[in-house]
Design an enzyme around this catalytic site. Structure first.
Site, PDB file in Angstrom:
ATOM      1  N   ASN A 219       1.012   3.508  -0.489  1.00 27.13           N
ATOM      2  CA  ASN A 219       1.782   3.841  -1.688  1.00 27.13           C
ATOM      3  C   ASN A 219       1.606   5.322  -1.999  1.00 27.13           C
ATOM      4  O   ASN A 219       0.936   6.041  -1.262  1.00 27.13           O
ATOM      5  CB  ASN A 219       1.354   2.955  -2.864  1.00 27.13           C
ATOM      6  CG  ASN A 219      -0.125   3.076  -3.162  1.00 27.13           C
ATOM      7  OD1 ASN A 219      -0.617   4.146  -3.534  1.00 27.13           O
ATOM      8  ND2 ASN A 219      -0.861   1.987  -2.980  1.00 27.13           N
ATOM      9  N   ASP A 288      -1.136  -4.900  -2.612  1.00 30.36           N
ATOM     10  CA  ASP A 288      -1.200  -6.330  -2.902  1.00 30.36           C
ATOM     11  C   ASP A 288      -1.186  -7.171  -1.624  1.00 30.36           C
ATOM     12  O   ASP A 288      -1.756  -8.264  -1.585  1.00 30.36           O
ATOM     13  CB  ASP A 288      -0.028  -6.746  -3.798  1.00 30.36           C
ATOM     14  CG  ASP A 288      -0.115  -6.129  -5.185  1.00 30.36           C
ATOM     15  OD1 ASP A 288      -1.248  -5.992  -5.687  1.00 30.36           O
ATOM     16  OD2 ASP A 288       0.934  -5.771  -5.748  1.00 30.36           O
ATOM     17  N   LYS A 298       1.176   0.502  19.740  1.00 33.38           N
ATOM     18  CA  LYS A 298       2.302   0.941  18.924  1.00 33.38           C
ATOM     19  C   LYS A 298       3.513   0.060  19.181  1.00 33.38           C
ATOM     20  O   LYS A 298       3.899  -0.181  20.331  1.00 33.38           O
ATOM     21  CB  LYS A 298       2.631   2.401  19.236  1.00 33.38           C
ATOM     22  CG  LYS A 298       3.818   2.939  18.445  1.00 33.38           C
ATOM     23  CD  LYS A 298       4.132   4.377  18.838  1.00 33.38           C
ATOM     24  CE  LYS A 298       5.384   4.864  18.107  1.00 33.38           C
ATOM     25  NZ  LYS A 298       5.742   6.237  18.511  1.00 33.38           N
ATOM     26  N   PRO A 314      -7.308  -9.482  -1.290  1.00 32.05           N
ATOM     27  CA  PRO A 314      -8.186  -9.940  -2.371  1.00 32.05           C
ATOM     28  C   PRO A 314      -7.977  -9.087  -3.612  1.00 32.05           C
ATOM     29  O   PRO A 314      -7.691  -7.887  -3.529  1.00 32.05           O
ATOM     30  CB  PRO A 314      -9.590  -9.749  -1.788  1.00 32.05           C
ATOM     31  CG  PRO A 314      -9.439  -8.717  -0.720  1.00 32.05           C
ATOM     32  CD  PRO A 314      -8.076  -8.930  -0.141  1.00 32.05           C
ATOM     33  N   ASP A 315      -8.117  -9.703  -4.769  1.00 33.41           N
ATOM     34  CA  ASP A 315      -7.935  -9.017  -6.047  1.00 33.41           C
ATOM     35  C   ASP A 315      -9.280  -8.437  -6.477  1.00 33.41           C
ATOM     36  O   ASP A 315     -10.139  -9.147  -7.001  1.00 33.41           O
ATOM     37  CB  ASP A 315      -7.403 -10.002  -7.097  1.00 33.41           C
ATOM     38  CG  ASP A 315      -6.945  -9.300  -8.371  1.00 33.41           C
ATOM     39  OD1 ASP A 315      -7.619  -8.330  -8.788  1.00 33.41           O
ATOM     40  OD2 ASP A 315      -5.935  -9.720  -8.946  1.00 33.41           O
ATOM     41  N   ILE A 316      -9.466  -7.149  -6.255  1.00 36.35           N
ATOM     42  CA  ILE A 316     -10.748  -6.507  -6.533  1.00 36.35           C
ATOM     43  C   ILE A 316     -11.066  -6.555  -8.018  1.00 36.35           C
ATOM     44  O   ILE A 316     -12.172  -6.926  -8.431  1.00 36.35           O
ATOM     45  CB  ILE A 316     -10.734  -5.052  -6.027  1.00 36.35           C
ATOM     46  CG1 ILE A 316     -10.534  -5.014  -4.511  1.00 36.35           C
ATOM     47  CG2 ILE A 316     -12.028  -4.338  -6.426  1.00 36.35           C
ATOM     48  CD1 ILE A 316     -10.324  -3.619  -3.956  1.00 36.35           C
ATOM     49  N   PHE A 332      -6.320  -0.483 -14.432  1.00 34.44           N
ATOM     50  CA  PHE A 332      -5.155   0.379 -14.606  1.00 34.44           C
ATOM     51  C   PHE A 332      -3.906  -0.426 -14.277  1.00 34.44           C
ATOM     52  O   PHE A 332      -3.934  -1.293 -13.398  1.00 34.44           O
ATOM     53  CB  PHE A 332      -5.237   1.607 -13.688  1.00 34.44           C
ATOM     54  CG  PHE A 332      -5.859   2.805 -14.338  1.00 34.44           C
ATOM     55  CD1 PHE A 332      -5.141   3.975 -14.517  1.00 34.44           C
ATOM     56  CD2 PHE A 332      -7.179   2.769 -14.767  1.00 34.44           C
ATOM     57  CE1 PHE A 332      -5.715   5.083 -15.114  1.00 34.44           C
ATOM     58  CE2 PHE A 332      -7.766   3.874 -15.364  1.00 34.44           C
ATOM     59  CZ  PHE A 332      -7.027   5.042 -15.537  1.00 34.44           C
ATOM     60  N   LYS A 346      -1.523  -8.467 -17.758  1.00 38.22           N
ATOM     61  CA  LYS A 346      -2.485  -8.205 -16.690  1.00 38.22           C
ATOM     62  C   LYS A 346      -3.911  -8.230 -17.235  1.00 38.22           C
ATOM     63  O   LYS A 346      -4.818  -8.795 -16.605  1.00 38.22           O
ATOM     64  CB  LYS A 346      -2.187  -6.846 -16.039  1.00 38.22           C
ATOM     65  CG  LYS A 346      -3.120  -6.487 -14.883  1.00 38.22           C
ATOM     66  CD  LYS A 346      -2.678  -5.193 -14.204  1.00 38.22           C
ATOM     67  CE  LYS A 346      -3.622  -4.843 -13.050  1.00 38.22           C
ATOM     68  NZ  LYS A 346      -3.183  -3.608 -12.341  1.00 38.22           N
ATOM     69  N   LYS A 350      -6.515 -11.239 -15.915  1.00 38.75           N
ATOM     70  CA  LYS A 350      -7.681 -10.843 -15.127  1.00 38.75           C
ATOM     71  C   LYS A 350      -8.961 -10.812 -15.960  1.00 38.75           C
ATOM     72  O   LYS A 350     -10.035 -10.511 -15.448  1.00 38.75           O
ATOM     73  CB  LYS A 350      -7.438  -9.468 -14.483  1.00 38.75           C
ATOM     74  CG  LYS A 350      -6.288  -9.445 -13.469  1.00 38.75           C
ATOM     75  CD  LYS A 350      -6.134  -8.054 -12.868  1.00 38.75           C
ATOM     76  CE  LYS A 350      -4.890  -7.955 -11.994  1.00 38.75           C
ATOM     77  NZ  LYS A 350      -5.007  -8.758 -10.770  1.00 38.75           N
TER      78      LYS A 350
END
Length: 417
Positions: A219, A288, A298, A314-316, A332, A346, A350
């Protein structure tokens, strides 16, 4: 190692013989890692030339309150004619007036804004410090002492003066502090002690999810906000561990930096080090999803279309908030629409202590030098306006410190839901 790395320091120079030390002050500030811009009063130019200050600072010198010369603005973004004092005030992390003459101290105490330097002093939210320099009798005069008392009540820091021989031939108090000592004192403005004795973990940057040995999913995160948060936490006295995805940024000073690439590597590194953390701040833009399989070689451009199967990472953030006991957990949320509503969901899903939400888009968020945040906790919403990320990070750390100490003083972890 610099003590002012990435700090933006405005140096104001007023009329007085000590102005000859200003060039050395600029040089030492830059040696300590700061970016320096100079503002000179008309009287200051009688003692040292603007060209000298431009040469040592690397930037044009600011002198005029209105209609400043082209190219003198600290940034082209958003600058308006006649508003250079506002742009400079927003740009600065700290403002140091050295030397500060008796006349300037009097005008500052009165709140006057009839030249560029005094106007910037009134307009800035950054810390302002003055280094007095004058004859010993002027320093001892009751009017000067009254002005200093007023400045102190207004939050202006007073650096010095020292005692010794003066240009007039007299000896006594009134000498400006030496440039090296001024650098030491200005550095102390950023050491707040708000997180003394605490351990803080910060994640920053993007993650890289390999598709093959050449390509990957990532990203636009530059890591600038996360690195600024880590630096601000260190300035506040914390022991800081920064877990960083791939960035082009140098490791922050006084911070232990752990470099990772993928989301899984970041998850593993976080859980390997989080055991001692009092506060966890998840700034990283973690992918995600990742490819279910990574090609050994390649992938060639043979087919017209290819399909990638993705697996959830995994959702840290959620995994840290679920620890027993958990650190004070801050997340964040970068959103393009419905910023507050999405951030609230969110935070609740969480089970976070606090979430910092920001809108990403043109000139904000990813890759930019400025940002704004909406801090959402169980007890309300606090907006932090658009400002350089370094300043925004310090404001965020101050907010986190207040919330953390409030929950710990109560003797229980904050009830988040």
């Amino acid at each position: 190692m610099g003590t002012l790395t990435n700090k933006r320091i405005l140096l104001g120079i007023t009329g007085g013989i000590a102005a000859y030390k200003s060039a050395d002050t600029v040089r030492r500030l830059r040696d300590a890692g700061a970016e320096v811009r100079a503002i000179m009063t008309a009287a200051a130019t009688e003692f040292i030339t603007p060209l000298t200050l431009q040469a040592v600072s690397g930037h044009p010198v600011h002198r005029q309150l209105l209609d400043a010369e082209p190219g003198q603005r600290p940034t082209d973004a958003g600058a308006q004619d006649g508003m250079d004092h506002i742009e400079l005030a927003r740009w600065a992390d700290a403002l140091l007036v050295a030397p500060a003459s008796a006349n300037f101290l009097a005008r500052l105490a009165q709140g006057r804004a009839d030249d560029l330097l005094s106007a910037v002093c009134l307009a800035t939210q950054a810390p302002v410090a003055v280094a007095p320099a004058m004859n010993r009798q002027m320093w001892s005069n009751a009017a000067t002492q009254a002005n200093l008392a007023t400045l102190g009540k207004n939050g202006i820091r007073i650096f010095g003066p020292a005692e010794g021989s003066q240009a007039c031939g007299e000896t006594g108090p009134g000498r400006m502090l030496e440039p090296a000592e001024l650098v030491t004192q200005i550095s102390q403005l950023f050491v707040t002690g708000e997180l003394d004795g605490l351990s803080v973990m910060v994640t920053a940057g993007p993650t890289w999810e390999a598709i093959d040995p050449v390509r990957g999913l990532t990203n636009r995160s530059s890591g600038k906000m996360g690195y600024a948060v880590a630096q601000a936490a260190a300035e506040a006295g914390a022991r800081v561990i920064l877990v960083s995805g791939p960035t082009a940024l140098a490791d922050p000073e006084r911070v232990q930096t752990v470099r990772v690439s993928s989301a899984q590597e970041m998850y593993d590194a976080v859980h390997a080090h989080v055991g001692t953390a009092n506060i966890f701040i998840g700034v990283a833009a973690v992918a995600d999803y990742r490819p279910s399989q990574i090609a050994d070689n390649k992938i060639k451009k043979d087919a017209q279309n290819i399909t990638l199967e993705l697996t959830r990472n995994p959702d840290i953030l959620a995994s840290i908030a679920a620890l027993k006991p958990a650190p004070f957990t801050v997340g964040f949320a970068a959103e393009t629409e419905d910023v507050e509503q999405r951030a609230r969901r969110k935070r609740e899903s969480k089970n976070l202590d606090l979430i910092a939400a920001n809108r990403v888009g043109t000139n904000l968020g990813f890759g930019s030098e400025e940002n704004s945040l909406l801090l959402i906790g169980q007890d309300g919403v606090t907006p932090l306006p658009i400002q350089p990320k370094t300043q925004l990070a310090r404001a965020l750390i101050r907010h986190i410190a207040v919330k953390y100490h409030a929950t710990r003083t109560a003797g229980v972890r904050q009830i988040r839901r």
